[in-house]
Design an enzyme around this catalytic site. Structure first.
Site, PDB file in Angstrom:
ATOM      1  N   ASP A  67       0.002  -7.470   1.726  1.00  6.51           N
ATOM      2  CA  ASP A  67       0.936  -6.073   1.531  1.00  6.51           C
ATOM      3  C   ASP A  67       2.289  -5.777   1.348  1.00  6.51           C
ATOM      4  OD1 ASP A  67       0.306  -2.956   1.433  1.00  6.51           O
ATOM      5  OD2 ASP A  67      -0.004  -3.620   3.759  1.00  6.51           O
ATOM      6  N   HIS A  92       0.960  -1.810  -0.122  1.00  9.06           N
ATOM      7  CA  HIS A  92      -0.019  -0.296   0.105  1.00  9.06           C
ATOM      8  C   HIS A  92       0.731   1.253  -0.085  1.00  9.06           C
ATOM      9  CE1 HIS A  92       0.725  -0.263   4.229  1.00  9.06           C
ATOM     10  NE2 HIS A  92       0.440   1.547   4.273  1.00  9.06           N
ATOM     11  N   SER A  95       4.561   2.387   8.240  1.00 12.27           N
ATOM     12  CA  SER A  95       4.271   1.378   6.911  1.00 12.27           C
ATOM     13  C   SER A  95       5.129   0.420   6.709  1.00 12.27           C
ATOM     14  CB  SER A  95       3.207   1.616   6.211  1.00 12.27           C
ATOM     15  OG  SER A  95       1.529   1.687   7.798  1.00 12.27           O
TER      16      SER A  95
END
Length: 345
Positions: free
Chosen positions: A83, A48, A160
């Site tokens: 992801d 992402h 992230s």
């Protein structure tokens, strides 16, 4: 391992290998996240985080290393189902050495640190412990990532893609740290999640070599068998997972059989009539997460697998040839009962 983990030493040793990722430019519209050095020419981040680069058709991201130097990298592989993404980059700074990825998932209670660039602040560390294991994390795209590591180390926006690092104690084989997860998300207060090293070790080599990972696809929707589900389906004990439906619909010729209807029990509509999966290739299946983890880490599309089921209460072994999950398709292997609300007991 020391009674008091040396987070200061961990930060000093690991931060040169943690990278800021900018998509669309640092001062232009775009996104930002973190990454870490995987090998001499590749970084690991979240899918992402890299997605905006793909949307821009450039597949390029700007990278800032801890020494302040900049590089431009190319997103060469990504996997929406876990992801994870890989960025290729030339001329990595000398002190940005690859971080060792753990071969096993960390146990609850293990001290860990999340490194990255939370809230746009470069070079940050937050400490905590592994607070849970074997979690399933549902994403905004409708997918469910199995085997996720839960931590109370804060993971904020910008973290992230960075590493969740654990101590391994004194060792003669490299530094006393290893990556025990790829930071992904925060949910609620003091709960963060990271993609597990077992999943990462399975996916990343294929992303480096081929740019994608071929996921096995059982073509089912399943539901954990709770006491209420067991009672509604006439089972003596709650075990396994109930096949609620198949991707081909109720009139298909799929080997696995989905539910034929529902029954009402204590105010709940519960699916009934489907096969109950209790093992795959001789490995006990107790939850949806265990099934998904096995499919990702132990199987490949096109392979036949032996699945032990209870059908109408009687044991049977079915041989199913696994499909390949369509790229970008919504995860139809998520738990659920067609809108039914199932009590958790």
């Amino acid at each position: 391992m020391s009674t008091h983990p040396d987070f200061e030493g961990l930060y000093r040793d690991v931060i040169p290998s943690v990278v800021s990722v900018y998509v669309g430019g640092r001062r232009r519209p775009g996104g930002a996240g973190s990454a870490f050095v995987y090998d001499d020419n590749h970084l690991v981040t979240n899918e992402h985080v890299s997605r905006l680069a793909d949307a821009s058709k450039s597949n390029r991201v700007e990278l800032r290393f801890a020494d302040g130097s900049w590089r431009v990298g190319d997103v060469v592989g990504s996997d929406v189902y876990t992801d994870l993404a890989v960025v290729a980059v030339d001329d990595v700074p000398a002190d940005a050495t690859p971080l060792r990825l753990a071969t096993e998932n960390p146990s609850p209670g293990r001290p860990v640190a999340a490194l990255g660039n939370p809230l746009g602040l470069e070079g940050s560390i937050s400490a905590g412990i592994v607070s849970g294991a074997n979690r399933s994390l549902h994403t905004s795209n409708g997918f469910a990532i199995p085997d996720v590591v839960q931590t109370d180390a804060p993971i904020n926006p910008g973290n992230s893609g960075g590493p969740l690092v654990g101590f391994v104690g004194d060792t003669d084989d490299g530094p006393p740290y290893e990556v025990v997860g790829v930071n992904r998300a925060k949910q609620g207060d003091n709960i963060g999640f990271a993609v597990s090293p077992v999943i990462a070790n399975r996916i990343l080599p294929d992303l480096v070599a081929d740019g994608h990972y071929r996921h096995s696809y059982l073509r089912t929707r399943t539901l954990d068998v709770t006491p209420s589900v067991a009672e509604a389906n006439g089972l003596d004990t709650p075990r396994g997972i109930l096949v609620v439906g198949t991707a081909s619909g109720p009139d298909s010729t799929d080997i696995l059989r989905g539910c034929s209807g529902t029954t009402r029990l204590r105010g709940w509509e519960i699916p009934v009539g489907g096969d109950v999966i209790v093992a795959i290739e001789g490995n006990e299946v107790r939850t949806h997460e265990e099934l998904m983890r096995y499919l990702i880490t132990e199987t490949r599309p096109g392979e036949p697998v032996a699945i032990d089921v209870l059908r109408d209460g009687a044991p049977a072994t079915l041989v199913v040839e696994l499909d390949e999950r369509p790229s970008g398709d919504r995860d139809r292997d998520t738990r659920g009962g067609g809108g039914s609300r199932i009590p958790i007991e």
